[in-house]
Write a protein that holds these residues in place. Structure first.
Motif, PDB file in Angstrom:
ATOM      1  N   SER A 128       0.841  -1.197   0.000  1.00  0.00           N
ATOM      2  CA  SER A 128       0.000   0.000   0.000  1.00  0.00           C
ATOM      3  C   SER A 128       0.868   1.236   0.000  1.00  0.00           C
ATOM      4  CB  SER A 128      -0.931   0.030   1.224  1.00  0.00           C
ATOM      5  OG  SER A 128      -0.186   0.250   2.413  1.00  0.00           O
TER       6      SER A 128
ATOM      7  N   ASN B 127      -5.120  -6.024   5.472  1.00  0.00           N
ATOM      8  CA  ASN B 127      -5.986  -4.916   5.854  1.00  0.00           C
ATOM      9  C   ASN B 127      -6.306  -4.899   7.344  1.00  0.00           C
ATOM     10  OD1 ASN B 127      -5.935  -4.347   3.155  1.00  0.00           O
ATOM     11  ND2 ASN B 127      -8.079  -4.824   2.761  1.00  0.00           N
TER      12      ASN B 127
ATOM     13  N   LEU C  91      -3.565  -1.670   6.788  1.00  0.00           N
ATOM     14  CA  LEU C  91      -4.300  -0.632   6.069  1.00  0.00           C
ATOM     15  C   LEU C  91      -4.589   0.526   7.030  1.00  0.00           C
ATOM     16  CD1 LEU C  91      -5.711  -0.459   3.147  1.00  0.00           C
ATOM     17  CD2 LEU C  91      -7.819  -0.681   4.463  1.00  0.00           C
TER      18      LEU C  91
ATOM     19  N   THR D 257      -4.161   5.237   3.749  1.00  0.00           N
ATOM     20  CA  THR D 257      -3.912   4.394   2.589  1.00  0.00           C
ATOM     21  C   THR D 257      -4.749   4.918   1.428  1.00  0.00           C
ATOM     22  OG1 THR D 257      -3.481   2.426   3.925  1.00  0.00           O
ATOM     23  CG2 THR D 257      -4.130   2.070   1.627  1.00  0.00           C
ATOM     24  N   TRP D 258      -4.088   5.269   0.329  1.00  0.00           N
ATOM     25  CA  TRP D 258      -4.804   5.733  -0.859  1.00  0.00           C
ATOM     26  C   TRP D 258      -4.829   4.669  -1.944  1.00  0.00           C
ATOM     27  CZ3 TRP D 258      -7.709   9.621   0.109  1.00  0.00           C
ATOM     28  CH2 TRP D 258      -7.318  10.595   1.027  1.00  0.00           C
ATOM     29  N   THR D 259      -3.698   4.001  -2.148  1.00  0.00           N
ATOM     30  CA  THR D 259      -3.641   2.976  -3.196  1.00  0.00           C
ATOM     31  C   THR D 259      -3.019   1.702  -2.629  1.00  0.00           C
ATOM     32  OG1 THR D 259      -1.490   3.773  -3.997  1.00  0.00           O
ATOM     33  CG2 THR D 259      -3.464   4.674  -5.051  1.00  0.00           C
ATOM     34  N   GLN D 260      -3.437   0.587  -3.196  1.00  0.00           N
ATOM     35  CA  GLN D 260      -2.943  -0.717  -2.746  1.00  0.00           C
ATOM     36  C   GLN D 260      -2.927  -1.669  -3.930  1.00  0.00           C
ATOM     37  OE1 GLN D 260      -5.674  -3.505  -0.804  1.00  0.00           O
ATOM     38  NE2 GLN D 260      -4.306  -3.547   0.969  1.00  0.00           N
TER      39      GLN D 260
ATOM     40  N   THR E 207      -6.290  -1.408  -6.015  1.00  0.00           N
ATOM     41  CA  THR E 207      -7.436  -0.822  -5.318  1.00  0.00           C
ATOM     42  C   THR E 207      -7.139   0.634  -4.998  1.00  0.00           C
ATOM     43  OG1 THR E 207      -7.949  -2.951  -4.270  1.00  0.00           O
ATOM     44  CG2 THR E 207      -8.983  -0.988  -3.327  1.00  0.00           C
TER      45      THR E 207
ATOM     46  N   TYR F   3      -8.357   3.397  -2.567  1.00  0.00           N
ATOM     47  CA  TYR F   3      -9.152   3.452  -1.342  1.00  0.00           C
ATOM     48  C   TYR F   3      -9.873   4.774  -1.138  1.00  0.00           C
ATOM     49  CZ  TYR F   3      -8.290  -1.174   0.333  1.00  0.00           C
ATOM     50  OH  TYR F   3      -8.301  -2.538   0.465  1.00  0.00           O
TER      51      TYR F   3
ATOM     52  N   ARG G  57     -12.728   2.943  -3.201  1.00  0.00           N
ATOM     53  CA  ARG G  57     -12.755   1.474  -3.146  1.00  0.00           C
ATOM     54  C   ARG G  57     -12.979   0.857  -4.531  1.00  0.00           C
ATOM     55  NH1 ARG G  57     -12.410  -3.197  -2.889  1.00  0.00           N
ATOM     56  NH2 ARG G  57     -12.366  -4.551  -1.066  1.00  0.00           N
TER      57      ARG G  57
ATOM     58  N   GLN H 271     -11.708  -0.939  -7.933  1.00  0.00           N
ATOM     59  CA  GLN H 271     -10.644  -1.899  -8.218  1.00  0.00           C
ATOM     60  C   GLN H 271     -10.512  -2.135  -9.716  1.00  0.00           C
ATOM     61  OE1 GLN H 271     -11.893  -5.313  -5.723  1.00  0.00           O
ATOM     62  NE2 GLN H 271     -10.033  -4.952  -4.528  1.00  0.00           N
TER      63      GLN H 271
END
Length: 357
Positions: free
Chosen positions: A45, A276, A280, A296-299, A312, A314, A317, A319
């Motif tokens: 992340s 998560n 997260l 967390t902005w991106t994962q 993802t 965030y 949300r 994907q």
């Protein structure tokens, strides 16, 4: 020449201001690398005080590259040897490759390490070709096939990190993990006296989890105070600090069990739920070590063996995914803005020629 023009004056200026203004918010980001019945897999992340973007950039074999390292005698020049896909962040960091994986299943991750910043002044140019933090993750994955090969080259002074050049003119502490499809992991950190320390381990060692400050030796001292075997988790702290996230990650990954008969989709779901649960970062929480907030902005989660990649965002949300193997026919650098495409409702990333930056 580079496949992406990373030295744009406008991009560099915006990135420099952004990075400098949120330097104290940078105790974020985590990375898991675990073995599963479907092969070694990584979850990563990007967490920050400002919202982040993400562009997946395919770098095919044969692309010539030059790393800009004005404070070093020798700048690294390389030709892409292994087809690779890098995750590029342009919105805040102005073209940093944060994570990448190649056709041999070798991946690398770049995370913030505030505690190394004070040691940069003592670091001495080794004379090896220097690689900028903008490019180092790309260089590793486009040049080497295994963790051992990359580390051996580093130890033989075939490449070094351009610490004094920093990011767009601002010095920052960062650290790098290298992980391959066999589960072999290396962690590269700048320590006291400007000494580079290379930790070695695998998916069973504590290197399976990577966070931020403090340095690895201090993380280990902190973890030793807690009984990770206690399934009641009575001694597991809950804050978003890097110390606590690293400890929770080690606790959760020590107890996760992947079923041999589970599908890859089920295994991927369990990887993400494990990550998560402890690593997260929700929006608006405060880090007790610095009084700051970040989220967390991106994962992304990817499989080193079968090429599956799931992204993802965030913020919403949303994907989007793709398979590494579907890009092997590309003969020129191609890009997919995974944040924008996910927002458009696409479920599979569409790669087109990279836009000029």
């Amino acid at each position: 020449m580079k496949s992406f023009k990373l030295n744009s004056i406008a991009i560099a200026a915006v990135a420099a201001m952004s990075i400098a203004s949120v330097a104290n918010l940078a105790e974020a980001c985590s990375r898991f690398t675990l073995d599963t019945p479907h092969g070694v897999s990584t979850v990563r992340s990007l967490d920050w005080g400002d919202q982040l973007g993400n562009v997946a950039q395919v770098n095919p074999v044969g692309v010539k590259n030059v790393s800009e390292t004005p404070k070093y005698k020798n700048a690294m020049e390389w030709t892409t040897k292994y087809h690779a896909i890098a995750q590029m962040e342009w919105d805040v960091f102005g073209g940093v490759a944060s994570d990448a994986i190649n056709s041999e299943g070798l991946a690398a991750s770049l995370l913030y390490m505030y505690d190394s910043a004070k040691f940069i002044e003592a670091y001495q140019d080794s004379g090896a070709p220097a690689v900028s933090f903008l490019d180092v993750i790309r260089y590793i994955t486009e040049t080497y096939a295994t963790t051992e090969e990359a580390v051996k080259a580093f130890n033989n002074n075939e490449w070094q990190i351009a610490w004094k050049d920093g990011l767009h003119g601002h010095e920052h502490g960062l650290h790098i993990s290298i992980q391959d499809k066999s589960g072999d992991i290396a962690l590269l950190q700048l320590n006291k006296g400007g000494e580079m320390v290379v930790y070695r381990g695998d998916t069973k060692s504590d290197l399976r989890v990577m966070a931020n400050s403090p340095l690895q030796q201090d993380h280990r001292a902190y973890v030793e105070k807690v009984n990770l075997d206690d399934l009641a988790a009575t001694g597991i702290p809950s804050s978003i600090s890097s110390l606590d996230r690293n400890l929770r990650g080690l606790f959760n990954t020590q107890h996760v069990e992947f079923k041999e008969d589970a599908s890859w989709a089920q295994t991927r779901g369990k990887l993400l739920s494990t990550y998560n649960a402890g690593n997260l970062i929700p929006q608006d929480l405060i880090d007790p070590t610095n009084g700051e907030t970040y989220a967390t902005w991106t994962q992304f989660v990817y499989n080193h063996q079968n090429g599956d990649f799931l992204f993802t965002n965030y913020d919403t949300r949303a994907q989007i995914g793709y398979n590494f193997n579907d890009t092997l026919g590309f003969t020129e650098t191609m890009c997919a803005d995974t944040v924008k495409q996910a927002e458009q409702g696409l479920q599979k990333a569409v790669f087109t020629q990279c836009a000029a930056q």
